[in-house]
Design a protein around this motif. Structure first.
Motif, mmCIF file in Angstrom:
data_model
loop_
_atom_site.group_PDB
_atom_site.id
_atom_site.type_symbol
_atom_site.label_atom_id
_atom_site.label_comp_id
_atom_site.label_asym_id
_atom_site.label_seq_id
_atom_site.Cartn_x
_atom_site.Cartn_y
_atom_site.Cartn_z
ATOM 1 N N PHE A 137 0.817 -1.205 0.000
ATOM 2 C CA PHE A 137 0.000 0.000 0.000
ATOM 3 C C PHE A 137 0.854 1.260 0.000
ATOM 4 N N PHE A 138 1.790 1.350 0.934
ATOM 5 C CA PHE A 138 2.563 2.583 1.056
ATOM 6 C C PHE A 138 3.732 2.654 0.074
ATOM 7 N N GLU A 139 4.532 1.627 0.015
ATOM 8 C CA GLU A 139 5.775 1.715 -0.752
ATOM 9 C C GLU A 139 5.567 1.474 -2.242
ATOM 10 N N VAL A 140 4.756 0.483 -2.592
ATOM 11 C CA VAL A 140 4.574 0.179 -4.011
ATOM 12 C C VAL A 140 3.510 1.084 -4.630
ATOM 13 N N LEU A 154 17.411 -5.864 3.414
ATOM 14 C CA LEU A 154 16.515 -6.960 3.031
ATOM 15 C C LEU A 154 15.491 -6.529 1.979
ATOM 16 N N PHE A 155 15.298 -5.234 1.820
ATOM 17 C CA PHE A 155 14.304 -4.731 0.883
ATOM 18 C C PHE A 155 14.881 -4.436 -0.503
ATOM 19 N N TYR A 159 12.817 -3.796 -3.956
ATOM 20 C CA TYR A 159 12.890 -2.544 -4.689
ATOM 21 C C TYR A 159 13.220 -2.811 -6.158
ATOM 22 N N ALA A 160 14.136 -3.738 -6.407
ATOM 23 C CA ALA A 160 14.504 -4.072 -7.793
ATOM 24 C C ALA A 160 13.316 -4.658 -8.543
#
Length: 163
Positions: A137-140, A154-155, A159-160
């Motif tokens: 919801f927030f990041e993507v 770990l993220f 992100y890639a």
């Protein structure tokens, strides 16, 4: 009891106004460049809803005669409020170090299983699905990064994949 109810509602209204003032430093409307809401939209509008709800409590207390039922908090309720308040302070204090994706599930695990005494299926379902929902919801979707603390590396694969 009525005085305490009005005082807490007035305090929530003041806190909401403070949050709205700070959130308005960022755009609170739709951002045409990113195709989503501005960075201050959710804090501002959630604070506005909290302000209206607290105002409704004050209005209700003025119009409806409420019987005085004794103290606002009995000792058992006061202990519960203190326990949850302390756990929330610990959760917020953990966020810069452990990140939102560790601190929030730890709070949910404590609150649901040990404080609320819910079953393991419900507890683990909510505890594990909440960070996944928050990430998408927030990041993507909204492109709003949440604090990750030491879990940031770990993220990088995620992100890639999504950015």
């Amino acid at each position: 009891m009525l005085t305490a109810e009005r005082a807490i509602a007035a305090g929530l209204m003041a806190l909401s106004a403070y949050f709205m003032w700070h959130a308005s430093a960022l755009p609170i409307g739709w951002n045409g460049m990113t195709g989503g809401p501005g960075g201050g939209a959710f804090p501002f509008w959630l604070s506005a809803i909290m302000f209206a709800a607290a105002g409704g409590i004050i209005l209700r207390s003025l119009w409806v005669e409420i019987a005085d039922e004794g103290p606002f908090f009995d000792p058992e309720t006061l202990g519960a409020v203190i326990a949850v308040s302390v756990s929330l302070v610990v959760t917020v204090a953990l966020m810069p170090f452990a990140g939102a994706y560790i601190a929030l599930p730890l709070f949910l695990l404590w609150y649901l299983k040990f404080y609320g005494r819910h079953g393991w299926v419900l507890t683990l379902s909510i505890t594990l699905l909440t960070p996944v929902f928050l990430f998408f919801f927030f990041e993507v979707t909204l492109k709003i990064l949440l604090p990750k603390g030491w879990t940031e590396p770990l993220f990088i694969p995620l992100y890639a994949m999504f950015f």
